[in-house]
Motif scaffolding. Structure first.
Motif, short mmCIF file in Angstrom:
data_model
loop_
_atom_site.label_atom_id
_atom_site.label_comp_id
_atom_site.label_asym_id
_atom_site.label_seq_id
_atom_site.Cartn_x
_atom_site.Cartn_y
_atom_site.Cartn_z
N SER A 1 -23.07 -2.00 -3.15
CA SER A 1 -21.88 -2.65 -3.69
C SER A 1 -22.10 -2.88 -5.17
O SER A 1 -23.22 -3.16 -5.60
CB SER A 1 -21.65 -3.99 -2.98
OG SER A 1 -20.62 -4.72 -3.62
N PRO A 2 -21.06 -2.77 -5.98
CA PRO A 2 -21.22 -3.07 -7.42
C PRO A 2 -21.45 -4.54 -7.68
O PRO A 2 -21.88 -4.92 -8.77
CB PRO A 2 -19.88 -2.60 -8.02
CG PRO A 2 -18.92 -2.56 -6.89
CD PRO A 2 -19.71 -2.27 -5.67
N SER A 3 -21.18 -5.39 -6.71
CA SER A 3 -21.34 -6.84 -6.87
C SER A 3 -22.41 -7.35 -5.92
O SER A 3 -22.30 -7.18 -4.70
CB SER A 3 -20.01 -7.56 -6.59
OG SER A 3 -20.22 -8.94 -6.44
N ARG A 4 -23.45 -7.98 -6.45
CA ARG A 4 -24.51 -8.55 -5.61
C ARG A 4 -23.98 -9.67 -4.73
O ARG A 4 -24.39 -9.81 -3.57
CB ARG A 4 -25.64 -9.07 -6.49
CG ARG A 4 -26.46 -7.97 -7.17
CD ARG A 4 -27.65 -8.57 -7.90
NE ARG A 4 -28.46 -7.54 -8.53
CZ ARG A 4 -29.57 -7.79 -9.21
NH1 ARG A 4 -30.00 -9.05 -9.35
NH2 ARG A 4 -30.26 -6.81 -9.77
N ILE A 5 -23.08 -10.47 -5.27
CA ILE A 5 -22.52 -11.58 -4.50
C ILE A 5 -21.74 -11.05 -3.30
O ILE A 5 -21.88 -11.53 -2.17
CB ILE A 5 -21.62 -12.46 -5.39
CG1 ILE A 5 -22.47 -13.14 -6.48
CG2 ILE A 5 -20.88 -13.50 -4.55
CD1 ILE A 5 -21.65 -13.94 -7.46
N LYS A 6 -20.91 -10.03 -3.53
CA LYS A 6 -20.14 -9.44 -2.44
C LYS A 6 -21.06 -8.86 -1.39
O LYS A 6 -20.83 -9.02 -0.19
CB LYS A 6 -19.21 -8.36 -3.00
CG LYS A 6 -18.39 -7.66 -1.92
CD LYS A 6 -17.53 -6.55 -2.53
CE LYS A 6 -16.76 -5.81 -1.44
NZ LYS A 6 -15.94 -4.71 -2.00
#
Length: 419
Positions: free
Chosen positions: A54-59
């Motif tokens: 995912s481009p977002s670690r949080i996601k």
């Protein structure tokens, strides 16, 4: 030709070791750029790339927590080796950025690649090869069949999941895989005759082409070391007989058969027990399992292949008491070092070990028969040496890196020519 091996890890575990060895073997072929794509990178090789999910670690952390919660709900006691990751990810985009000519999948579980992600990989329009390191590709989530036969039809009433309402996780994943495979159209690689036959009977995999190809080994690294020298380097007594056992999580993983090994050693005749000790790698002394009935030295986890080769060379016999195996890298490593193997005839072991030629095969899960196999190898040094020589010769002929790499190259070239 640019080749990409995809595995959850680049080290740790049988599939990671096998995938890394194939990546290494292919990198030695002329005109080949060999890459490896992983979820988590342990080594420092520049040709091994982390494939972002995912481009977002949080996601990604949120998706991982949701996936874990979903599995925890269906399998609350966590006893079953079951993986179910249903969310799409950005791995296909990461693969596309590497521009491989061939995508070769290996072990892709542990929240790495879901069926939805497989559909996105299919959209890249690259030939996909998939080596079956366990039974997860066959099933609605289980990594080993055990006695279950639902994979022959559909995983609708999984016996290892405690909850199936309001949704049936195994059935949901099975259907997701069927849809993804229809788009992916992978060429499957079975590591053993047993898995080859299982693919032909599988409701999920039988529509697709399957080839039987082995894992490679570097026979220049895993080679016989003079036994006296190997024992001296490991600090072992030169005249003692040594029975070697080892695996990833050798004691903790029930599938590796530590308890069956203990039962087999208990059944050894007195002549085989005299002046005989056990060596164990992949575990440390004090782990929560009963002691073996012979003096035992725990070697711990051997990360270095040279140390592994010394351990195999120091032993008189390597014992593989596994309940289930897709291939058994340890069996191949022992044979490459000229040490006979006593094992249950499961998975790929009968393909490697020739009974009474390079080792001894026992009926699966029968410790008394395994004890007879161990005793047979220990009984005569001249027979043990002949077995070791036969084992080494077969490995050099069929499993050495250049030999196996050429077989894979022929498959890759055929797939590219058919595009």
């Amino acid at each position: 030709m640019k080749l990409l091996q995809v595995n959850t890890l680049d080290a740790q575990g049988g599939a990671a070791i096998a995938a890394h060895r194939l990546y290494t073997a292919l990198g030695r072929q002329p005109g080949v750029t060999s890459l490896m794509g992983v979820m988590e990178k342990k080594g420092d090789a520049s040709a091994i790339h982390v494939l972002k999910r995912s481009p977002s670690r949080i996601k990604q952390k949120l998706l991982d927590k949701c996936g874990s919660a979903l599995l925890k709900w269906a399998n609350p006691d966590g006893r079953a080796f079951f993986s179910a990751y249903l969310f799409p990810g950005a791995v296909a985009r990461s693969i596309s950025n590497l521009r491989p000519d061939i995508i070769h999948l290996h072990w892709i579980s542990n929240n790495f690649i879901s069926p939805l992600t497989l559909e996105r990989i299919a959209a890249l329009n690259r030939p996909v090869v998939w080596t079956l390191h366990d039974t997860w590709p066959f099933t609605g989530g289980c990594h080993y069949f055990g006695s279950c036969r639902q994979w022959l039809a559909q995983c609708a009433h999984c016996p290892v999941l405690q909850r199936r309402f309001p949704y049936n996780l195994a059935k949901l994943l099975w259907k997701s895989k069927r849809r993804a495979y229809a788009r992916l159209k992978p060429v499957l690689v079975a590591l053993s005759r047993q898995f080859f036959d299982a693919v032909k009977r599988s409701s999920l995999l039988s529509p697709y082409r399957v080839e039987m190809l082995p894992n490679p080994i570097d026979a220049a690294v895993f080679r016989p070391v003079p036994r006296r020298l190997a024992r001296q380097l490991l600090g072992l007594a030169p005249e003692t007989r040594y029975i070697l056992f080892g695996a990833c999580s050798a004691v903790a993983d029930k599938r590796k058969g530590y308890d069956l090994l203990a039962a087999a050693l208990n059944a050894l005749p007195s002549a085989s027990r005299e002046n005989t000790c056990c060596l164990v790698f992949g575990a440390s002394h004090g782990e929560s399992s009963p002691p073996l009935p012979l003096p035992t030295r725990f070697l711990g986890v051997l990360h270095d292949e040279i140390a592994l080769a010394l351990a195999y060379s120091a032993a008189d016999v390597f014992v593989c008491p596994s309940r289930e195996e897709s291939f058994s890298n340890t069996t191949l490593e022992s044979l490459a070092c000229g040490t006979p193997v006593a094992a249950f005839a499961v998975g790929g072991i009968p393909d490697m070990v020739e009974h009474q030629v390079s080792g001894m095969l026992a009926a699966p899960h029968d410790p008394h028969e395994l004890a007879e196999c161990i005793a047979y190898i220990l009984a005569r040094d001249d027979r043990r040496r002949r077995m070791g020589e036969a084992a080494r010769e077969k490995v050099a002929r069929q499993y050495d890196m250049p030999v196996v790499a050429k077989k894979y190259m022929a498959l890759y070239e055929e797939l590219l020519n058919r595009q």
